[in-house]
Design a protein around this motif. Structure first.
Motif, PDB file in Angstrom:
ATOM      1  N   GLY A  68       0.814  -1.197   0.000  1.00  0.00           N
ATOM      2  CA  GLY A  68       0.000   0.000   0.000  1.00  0.00           C
ATOM      3  C   GLY A  68       0.853   1.254   0.000  1.00  0.00           C
ATOM      4  N   PHE A  69       0.188   2.396   0.005  1.00  0.00           N
ATOM      5  CA  PHE A  69       0.892   3.680   0.005  1.00  0.00           C
ATOM      6  C   PHE A  69       0.025   4.688   0.729  1.00  0.00           C
ATOM      7  CE2 PHE A  69       2.185   7.700  -2.243  1.00  0.00           C
ATOM      8  CZ  PHE A  69       3.459   7.756  -1.702  1.00  0.00           C
ATOM      9  N   THR A  70       0.440   5.051   1.927  1.00  0.00           N
ATOM     10  CA  THR A  70      -0.335   5.960   2.768  1.00  0.00           C
ATOM     11  C   THR A  70       0.582   7.055   3.285  1.00  0.00           C
ATOM     12  OG1 THR A  70      -1.662   4.046   3.424  1.00  0.00           O
ATOM     13  CG2 THR A  70      -2.004   6.067   4.661  1.00  0.00           C
ATOM     14  N   PRO A  71       0.884   8.050   2.443  1.00  0.00           N
ATOM     15  CA  PRO A  71       1.768   9.137   2.864  1.00  0.00           C
ATOM     16  C   PRO A  71       1.079  10.082   3.836  1.00  0.00           C
ATOM     17  CG  PRO A  71       0.927   9.558   0.667  1.00  0.00           C
ATOM     18  CD  PRO A  71       0.432   8.193   1.047  1.00  0.00           C
ATOM     19  N   LEU A  72       1.855  10.972   4.407  1.00  0.00           N
ATOM     20  CA  LEU A  72       1.364  11.900   5.429  1.00  0.00           C
ATOM     21  C   LEU A  72       0.186  12.720   4.937  1.00  0.00           C
ATOM     22  CD1 LEU A  72       1.945  13.113   8.284  1.00  0.00           C
ATOM     23  CD2 LEU A  72       3.367  14.815   7.119  1.00  0.00           C
ATOM     24  N   ASP A  73       0.265  13.237   3.705  1.00  0.00           N
ATOM     25  CA  ASP A  73      -0.811  14.100   3.225  1.00  0.00           C
ATOM     26  C   ASP A  73      -2.116  13.340   3.051  1.00  0.00           C
ATOM     27  OD1 ASP A  73       0.258  12.697   1.064  1.00  0.00           O
ATOM     28  OD2 ASP A  73      -0.156  14.278  -0.365  1.00  0.00           O
ATOM     29  N   LYS A  74      -2.028  12.033   2.750  1.00  0.00           N
ATOM     30  CA  LYS A  74      -3.255  11.256   2.602  1.00  0.00           C
ATOM     31  C   LYS A  74      -3.932  11.044   3.949  1.00  0.00           C
ATOM     32  CE  LYS A  74      -5.317   7.404   0.194  1.00  0.00           C
ATOM     33  NZ  LYS A  74      -5.134   6.201  -0.650  1.00  0.00           N
ATOM     34  N   VAL A  75      -3.140  10.723   4.975  1.00  0.00           N
ATOM     35  CA  VAL A  75      -3.712  10.593   6.320  1.00  0.00           C
ATOM     36  C   VAL A  75      -4.395  11.897   6.716  1.00  0.00           C
ATOM     37  CG1 VAL A  75      -3.238  10.106   8.755  1.00  0.00           C
ATOM     38  CG2 VAL A  75      -1.918   8.932   6.979  1.00  0.00           C
ATOM     39  N   VAL A  93      -6.911  14.858  12.503  1.00  0.00           N
ATOM     40  CA  VAL A  93      -8.141  14.289  11.937  1.00  0.00           C
ATOM     41  C   VAL A  93      -9.120  13.973  13.060  1.00  0.00           C
ATOM     42  CG1 VAL A  93      -9.109  12.280  10.749  1.00  0.00           C
ATOM     43  CG2 VAL A  93      -7.049  13.379   9.854  1.00  0.00           C
ATOM     44  N   GLY A  94      -8.623  13.345  14.128  1.00  0.00           N
ATOM     45  CA  GLY A  94      -9.482  12.979  15.256  1.00  0.00           C
ATOM     46  C   GLY A  94      -9.997  14.174  16.028  1.00  0.00           C
ATOM     47  N   TRP A  95      -9.181  15.217  16.094  1.00  0.00           N
ATOM     48  CA  TRP A  95      -9.598  16.424  16.815  1.00  0.00           C
ATOM     49  C   TRP A  95     -10.587  17.239  15.988  1.00  0.00           C
ATOM     50  CZ3 TRP A  95      -8.309  16.785  21.810  1.00  0.00           C
ATOM     51  CH2 TRP A  95      -8.626  17.960  22.480  1.00  0.00           C
ATOM     52  N   GLY A  96     -10.524  17.051  14.669  1.00  0.00           N
ATOM     53  CA  GLY A  96     -11.435  17.765  13.786  1.00  0.00           C
ATOM     54  C   GLY A  96     -10.873  19.043  13.216  1.00  0.00           C
ATOM     55  N   THR A  97      -9.544  19.208  13.277  1.00  0.00           N
ATOM     56  CA  THR A  97      -8.923  20.457  12.812  1.00  0.00           C
ATOM     57  C   THR A  97      -8.170  20.298  11.495  1.00  0.00           C
ATOM     58  OG1 THR A  97      -6.979  19.966  14.185  1.00  0.00           O
ATOM     59  CG2 THR A  97      -8.679  21.382  15.137  1.00  0.00           C
ATOM     60  N   SER A  98      -8.097  19.084  10.964  1.00  0.00           N
ATOM     61  CA  SER A  98      -7.351  18.897   9.716  1.00  0.00           C
ATOM     62  C   SER A  98      -8.102  19.549   8.557  1.00  0.00           C
ATOM     63  CB  SER A  98      -7.149  17.407   9.431  1.00  0.00           C
ATOM     64  OG  SER A  98      -8.390  16.749   9.302  1.00  0.00           O
ATOM     65  N   ASP A  99      -7.362  20.136   7.657  1.00  0.00           N
ATOM     66  CA  ASP A  99      -7.929  20.790   6.477  1.00  0.00           C
ATOM     67  C   ASP A  99      -6.949  20.597   5.328  1.00  0.00           C
ATOM     68  OD1 ASP A  99      -8.948  22.364   4.481  1.00  0.00           O
ATOM     69  OD2 ASP A  99      -9.176  24.168   5.713  1.00  0.00           O
ATOM     70  N   PRO A 100      -7.274  19.712   4.385  1.00  0.00           N
ATOM     71  CA  PRO A 100      -6.334  19.429   3.290  1.00  0.00           C
ATOM     72  C   PRO A 100      -5.862  20.666   2.543  1.00  0.00           C
ATOM     73  CG  PRO A 100      -8.164  17.883   3.266  1.00  0.00           C
ATOM     74  CD  PRO A 100      -8.504  18.920   4.292  1.00  0.00           C
ATOM     75  N   LYS A 101      -6.693  21.702   2.516  1.00  0.00           N
ATOM     76  CA  LYS A 101      -6.291  22.936   1.808  1.00  0.00           C
ATOM     77  C   LYS A 101      -5.098  23.597   2.492  1.00  0.00           C
ATOM     78  CE  LYS A 101     -10.264  25.087   1.905  1.00  0.00           C
ATOM     79  NZ  LYS A 101     -11.152  24.120   2.590  1.00  0.00           N
ATOM     80  N   ASN A 102      -4.931  23.318   3.787  1.00  0.00           N
ATOM     81  CA  ASN A 102      -3.840  23.923   4.548  1.00  0.00           C
ATOM     82  C   ASN A 102      -2.732  22.916   4.850  1.00  0.00           C
ATOM     83  OD1 ASN A 102      -5.212  26.378   4.649  1.00  0.00           O
ATOM     84  ND2 ASN A 102      -6.300  25.795   6.521  1.00  0.00           N
ATOM     85  N   TYR A 103      -2.599  21.913   3.985  1.00  0.00           N
ATOM     86  CA  TYR A 103      -1.624  20.856   4.271  1.00  0.00           C
ATOM     87  C   TYR A 103      -0.211  21.404   4.419  1.00  0.00           C
ATOM     88  CZ  TYR A 103       1.576  17.011   3.776  1.00  0.00           C
ATOM     89  OH  TYR A 103       2.620  16.153   3.979  1.00  0.00           O
ATOM     90  N   LYS A 104       0.196  22.325   3.583  1.00  0.00           N
ATOM     91  CA  LYS A 104       1.558  22.846   3.657  1.00  0.00           C
ATOM     92  C   LYS A 104       1.842  23.500   5.006  1.00  0.00           C
ATOM     93  CE  LYS A 104       3.819  21.647   0.041  1.00  0.00           C
ATOM     94  NZ  LYS A 104       5.032  20.806   0.200  1.00  0.00           N
TER      95      LYS A 104
END
Length: 706
Positions: free
Chosen positions: A384-391, A441-452
């Motif tokens: 498989g392939f599960t990089p940081l940005d995908k998580v 992700v669990g806390w609810g603060t992840s936002d892929p638009k702000n990955y950088k």
């Protein structure tokens, strides 16, 4: 200075985490500067993890409804201190915070490879640092039984050791020849770990596997199987046909085991596994077949449901609840069971829609035994392939659920299976930095638009991990590549978490150096080539060298459609993966393969115009231990209008097996605009194979035309 009403255990934790150089001193140099106020008891249980943290020039004030909330505030305070260490003071601010999900978990498999009590405690500390609150402890499996059960001493006398272990890539089928074990935790050690976790407000959820993954137990007590044995703990990884037989003595055994387990673990949920249970032995067992008839069960899947119902009824009678992997849905879900959805999101969706709680842990986002960087530069992993940005991009609430149904999603968990993880340093490497993404992700603060922006915070956290001597993956420093469609062909897009001006690359297979071509725009891939890239800073190599070989053909970069989509765990890049010019590595199930369970591959490629060709090739895998089988057949069709197709070639299983790797087919002189390839899945896995009676996996890569 600390005031006197601070919760004792949590404050002791704070003191230990902070170095002796950190002083709590307000701007006036007097008075208590860390104070705590417990808020009036709330009727809303969802406020248990709420906290407020206010930092002023005079003091730091924490408010919460519970000690758990206070502990979470401490973690935020520690992070602020670490972030502003060079400033020697932390800014004034006020934070009011609480998590979105009540279940924020990490799993650890100690059966394939064992980890000491001290290492498990370190693991729990990592969870606490990043505000996870659930530790899922996988204690029994085919390869080892790791928990002392006083009523059944042979479980650890026999089941906690194996004669050798599989090493290297699964396809090599090689073993180390070294006895492993006996390794297990005494009940006193279990109590010690549970108390350690409780002090960090982490719930330990034990897992006792049933009815499958039972070889270690059956080795000790063969009378619990459908056949007489003898059995031994598995030395290979995978799934095995010998499972618990659903007879009264088996249920009595499991009830006695669960009694001791529930006496050690105060968690509301007890995990009973339920996954990957082949039905081969049940089909051949007279007792099982009689049980199916007696209870008017539909089939062996109904028998699985019967088994889980029996266990749930017993666990419920003790005031607890069961949770299991999504296969416990087979034949109907037990009344009060919760589902841990790992094969995808479908199990969680089905559970939530029927009013059952679910924890989302799909392999495509949450399996930390997968590769997190270029497999060529990473230690051997499961696949498989599960990089940081995908998580970081994962949303645990499936789109299919409405607001009411979404309430049944308890949260999210990542899993660490340890077939290929030999020591604790490798455990650290596989969870960091992906644990940080899971935390948000669990806390609810992840936002892929702000990955950088998140990536920058991760790099800052590396300083903390360095101080703790944690062996984390540095994959985000490496140059990563992505194939994109460009000018009726493909291009290779490079990126790095660092300044992209530092990327250097070559296209002739030579090693890049500080004077190699600097990266500006995606690199055109118009012919077969090998692109090597790396990141340099001040003329010095700062990353691993990434290498990608391309083998182009007349299909490379062309438009492709699939009639059925791959399993989400093995879908990286989608259909385009089949025409990106990259041939899959048969030793690594990384990002270059698409996986289909129980489905045929039907791919149609638009060549853009009528094109002459005489050869078609495609790539498949065989790894029966992981349920991956060669295709049953393959057919090639051509068309000029994408409607009327003519078959030009058909091959059977023998020809596919004889080809072993890449399958090259001579199709005569053709001149068509569309080509369709149908690759037939092996179907149901036959008896005598791992995973018998389950749907086979079909792994396919590059479809080329010359």
């Amino acid at each position: 200075m600390l005031n006197d009403n601070l919760p004792k255990s949590e404050t002791e934790y704070l003191k230990k985490r902070l170095s002796s150089s950190v002083k709590f001193q307000n701007s006036k140099g007097s008075g208590a500067n860390l104070v705590y106020s417990q808020l009036p008891k709330s009727n809303n249980s969802g406020m248990d993890e709420f906290y407020s943290l206010e930092i002023s020039p005079k003091q730091i004030q924490i408010k919460s409804y519970t000690k758990q909330g206070y502990f979470l505030a401490i973690q935020t305070l520690i992070q602020l201190i670490e972030t502003h260490k060079n400033d020697k003071k932390i800014p004034t601010l006020k934070i009011e915070d609480q998590p979105k999900f009540s279940w924020r978990g990490m799993h650890l498999d100690v059966c394939r490879h064992f980890f000491t009590v001290e290492e498990v405690k370190q693991y729990i500390d990592y969870l606490a640092m990043y505000k996870l609150n659930t530790f899922h402890w996988h204690l029994t499996d085919d390869q080892g039984w790791r928990i002392e059960i006083k009523k059944y001493p042979k479980l650890t006398q026999i089941g906690s050791k194996r004669k050798e272990s599989m090493i290297g890539a699964y396809v090599d089928n090689t073993f180390d020849g070294k006895p492993y074990g006996p390794y297990f935790y005494t009940q006193e050690q279990i109590k010690e770990v549970v108390k350690y976790a409780q002090d960090r407000h982490i719930t330990v959820v034990p897992e006792i596997e049933m009815p499958g993954h039972a070889l270690a137990a059956l080795s000790a007590y063969p009378e619990l199987a459908c056949t007489k044995g003898p059995f031994e703990p598995a030395t290979k990884w995978g799934v095995f046909d010998d499972v618990f037989c659903p007879k009264e003595e088996t249920f009595k055994f499991l009830e006695n085991v669960l009694d001791e387990v529930m006496g050690l673990f105060p968690s509301q949920y007890i995990h009973i596994g339920g996954d990957e249970c082949p039905k081969t032995r049940w089909k051949e067992c007279a007792h099982c077949q009689e049980l199916i008839k007696k209870n008017n069960l539909k089939d062996e899947h109904g028998l699985q449901s019967y088994f889980i119902h029996r266990i749930e009824k017993y666990v419920n009678s003790k005031g607890r609840k069961i949770i299991g992997w999504d296969e416990i849905l087979e034949g109907g879900l037990a009344p009060n069971a919760a589902v841990m959805s790992w094969t995808g999101i479908k199990g969680g969706v089905e559970a939530a829609k029927s009013g059952h709680f679910a924890v989302m842990t799909p392999g495509s986002y949450c399996y930390f035994d997968h590769y997190q960087g270029d497999p060529a530069t990473e230690p051997n992993a499961f696949g498989g392939f599960t990089p940081l940005d995908k998580v970081y991009s994962y949303n645990p609430i499936p789109e299919e659920l409405n607001a009411e149904q979404a309430k049944y999603i308890l949260g999210v968990q990542a899993n660490l299976w340890t077939e290929y993880i030999l020591d604790f340093k490798q455990v650290q490497y596989m969870i960091f930095p992906r644990l940080m993404a899971l935390s948000e992700v669990g806390w609810g603060t992840s936002d892929p638009k702000n990955y950088k922006e998140f990536e920058g915070r991760v790099i800052n956290q590396f300083k903390v991990l360095d101080k703790m001597n944690v062996n984390y993956a540095k994959s985000i420093y490496n140059v990563s590549g992505k194939v994109i469609a460009a000018n009726n062909g493909t291009a290779y897009e490079l990126s790095t978490s660092q300044n992209p001006d530092g990327i250097r690359y070559t296209v002739d297979g030579t090693e890049p150096n500080a004077n190699s071509q600097g990266y500006k725009n995606p690199i055109s891939v118009s012919k077969s080539m090998t692109i090597k890239s790396a990141y340099f800073e001040n003329g010095q190599l700062k990353s691993a060298v990434s290498s990608q070989q391309f083998m182009t053909s007349k299909t490379t970069g062309k438009k492709i459609t699939l009639e059925q989509q791959p399993n989400e765990n093995y879908s990286f890049g989608g259909a385009f993966t089949l025409v990106d010019g990259i041939i899959g590595n048969t030793r690594q199930l990384g990002k270059t393969w698409l996986g289909f369970q129980g489905k045929d591959v039907v791919a149609t490629i638009d060549l853009g115009q009528k094109t002459q060709f005489s050869e078609v090739y495609f790539n498949t895998l065989e790894n029966k231990g992981s349920w991956i089988h060669r295709a049953k057949s393959a057919q090639i069709f051509v068309s000029d209008d994408n409607k009327n197709f003519k078959m030009i070639k058909e091959i059977g299983k023998d020809e596919i097996l004889n080809a072993k790797g890449k399958i090259n087919l001579n199709v005569g002189n053709q001149n068509s605009k569309y080509i369709k390839l149908k690759i037939e899945n092996a179907g149901v896995i036959p008896a005598g194979n791992p995973g018998a009676d389950s749907k086979a996996w079909l792994f396919v890569d590059e479809i080329g035309v010359n």
